[in-house]
Design an enzyme around this catalytic site. Structure first.
Site, PDB file in Angstrom:
ATOM      1  N   CYS A 113       0.815  -1.224   0.000  1.00 27.12           N
ATOM      2  CA  CYS A 113       0.000   0.000   0.000  1.00 27.12           C
ATOM      3  C   CYS A 113       0.844   1.268   0.000  1.00 27.12           C
ATOM      4  O   CYS A 113       0.333   2.360  -0.225  1.00 27.12           O
ATOM      5  CB  CYS A 113      -0.925   0.007   1.209  1.00 27.12           C
ATOM      6  SG  CYS A 113      -1.870  -1.499   1.359  1.00 27.12           S
ATOM      7  N   HIS A 253      -3.325   6.784   3.231  1.00 26.98           N
ATOM      8  CA  HIS A 253      -3.791   5.505   2.710  1.00 26.98           C
ATOM      9  C   HIS A 253      -5.150   5.189   3.342  1.00 26.98           C
ATOM     10  O   HIS A 253      -5.346   5.363   4.535  1.00 26.98           O
ATOM     11  CB  HIS A 253      -2.763   4.424   3.043  1.00 26.98           C
ATOM     12  CG  HIS A 253      -3.228   3.046   2.717  1.00 26.98           C
ATOM     13  ND1 HIS A 253      -3.853   2.742   1.520  1.00 26.98           N
ATOM     14  CD2 HIS A 253      -3.185   1.893   3.427  1.00 26.98           C
ATOM     15  CE1 HIS A 253      -4.155   1.456   1.513  1.00 26.98           C
ATOM     16  NE2 HIS A 253      -3.774   0.923   2.649  1.00 26.98           N
ATOM     17  N   ASN A 283     -10.200  -0.564   0.551  1.00 24.86           N
ATOM     18  CA  ASN A 283      -8.738  -0.467   0.556  1.00 24.86           C
ATOM     19  C   ASN A 283      -8.223  -0.872  -0.824  1.00 24.86           C
ATOM     20  O   ASN A 283      -8.266  -2.047  -1.180  1.00 24.86           O
ATOM     21  CB  ASN A 283      -8.180  -1.386   1.648  1.00 24.86           C
ATOM     22  CG  ASN A 283      -6.666  -1.380   1.720  1.00 24.86           C
ATOM     23  OD1 ASN A 283      -5.995  -0.873   0.822  1.00 24.86           O
ATOM     24  ND2 ASN A 283      -6.127  -1.948   2.780  1.00 24.86           N
TER      25      ASN A 283
END
Ligand code: UT7
Length: 328
Positions: A113, A253, A283
């Site tokens: 990520c 994030h 996500n």
């Protein structure tokens, strides 16, 4: 000394939407649990045949249009992804070809990520050192292709998408300022895909055991994420010499609203200074920050002067933070 500026952004997501209600019929979960524990309401999911470069292509075209770049202007393509079109060759090469770029260096890197921020930091180093003038930085992920749809601990979390930034040696735009990045491979087992690499190549057995999907120890990852995102932001600001009181906007994030809130508290930000779109996308790993950044730009939240902190955390474990100073 040369500086690096974000001069265009873009994003693209699949059309198909999977809601929490849809997931209720797939695993033992509830809309209420997913919203209260993560902030996610729905996510975009790719269909069979759709792959990372399809969405990265659209994201790059938007970023190049915003920057006023033609294909001949691009010197290098950097793609952060853990879900490339193929294990080999790199998605960056496929993408460069589909964009009509000729013979420019293009490569992928797997920073989970944190991929997009790892890409921005590389672009900053390349531009400030005079290696390149104009770089496309991409974060793209098709996480739903490596999701275990029988594991409620993970399958409710992920979504697909791509985001891109055009980074130039010439402003005006978002100057890439102080940064911090790091990794701790000793914690890699907390978030991994066990099969499909050289340790455990694909076999009938690995497929039968669902080992080509993401495994995550969520609670442990959560603890590290909160600490690493906070430290990354504070160290990036310190390196820049900018106090946290001068931060206008946090774009972190999008893994969990509780992690985003903790990062915002560390920076002493008000809710309206925190960009959140996790409810729409879930996500999306390396894609989450560039998608959010592009939405913030297009929603008019990045009117200069603005100091924007980007913060990420992911598989590796990896983390990164960077201050973007948007000026006229
Ligand atoms: O993006 C890169 C890095 N990733 C992250 O940063 C993710 C970090 N982790 C998280 O965001 C959170 O840990 C999760 C959202 C993954 C999980 O939230 P949590 O509050 O940490 O839940 P938990 O794993 O501690 O589970 C709490 C309970 C458990 O039940 P018991 O043992 O208390 O009876 C789970 O079995 O919730 C249960 N549970 C669920 N219940 C309904 C876990 N998943 C679900 C689900 N629906 N989907």
């Amino acid at each position: 000394m040369k500086k690096a500026y974000i001069v265009g952004t873009g994003h693209s997501v699949p059309e198909k939407i999977l809601t929490n209600k849809d997931l209720e019929s797939m695993v033992d979960t509830s809309d209420e649990w997913i919203i209260t524990r993560t902030g996610i309401k729905e996510r975009h999911v790719s269909t069979p045949g759709e792959a990372s470069s399809d969405f990265a292509l659209e994201a790059c075209r938007s970023a190049m249009e915003a920057a006023g770049w033609a294909p001949g202007d691009v010197d290098c393509v950097l793609v952060g992804t853990i879900t490339p079109d193929y294990p080999c060759p790199a998605t960056a090469c496929i993408l460069a070809s589909r964009l009509g770029l000729e013979n420019v260096p293009a490569y992928d890197f797997a920073a989970g990520c944190s991929g997009f921020l790892y890409g921005l930091i590389q672009a900053k180093a390349f531009i400030e050192s005079g290696f390149f003038e104009r770089i496309l930085v991409v974060g793209v992920e098709m996480l739903t292709k490596i999701t275990n749809w029988t594991d409620r601990n993970t399958c409710v979390l992920f979504g697909d998408g791509a985001g891109a930034a055009a980074v130039s040696s010439t402003g005006p735009g978002g100057e890439l300022g102080g940064w911090h990045w790091g990794a701790d491979g000793s914690l890699g087992d907390l978030l991994l895909m066990r099969a499909g690499g050289s340790r455990m190549p694909a076999s009938e057995e690995s497929v039968r055991q669902n080992l080509h999907t993401i495994y995550m120890e969520g609670r442990e990852v959560f603890r590290y994420a909160v600490r690493a995102m906070r430290d990354s932001c504070l160290k990036a600001l310190e390196k820049d010499g900018t106090p946290k009181s001068e931060v206008d906007l946090l774009i972190s994030h999008q893994a969990n609203t509780r992690i985003i809130d903790a990062t915002a508290r560390a920076l002493e930000l008000r809710p309206e200074q925190v960009f959140v779109n996790i409810h729409k996308y879930g996500n999306t790993s390396a894609a989450s920050i560039p998608i959010a950044l592009d939405e913030a730009v297009r929603e008019g939240l990045v009117v200069p002067p603005k100091n924007i902190v980007l913060a990420a955390f992911g598989a590796g474990l990896t983390w990164a933070g960077i201050l973007i100073k948007w000026r006229e």
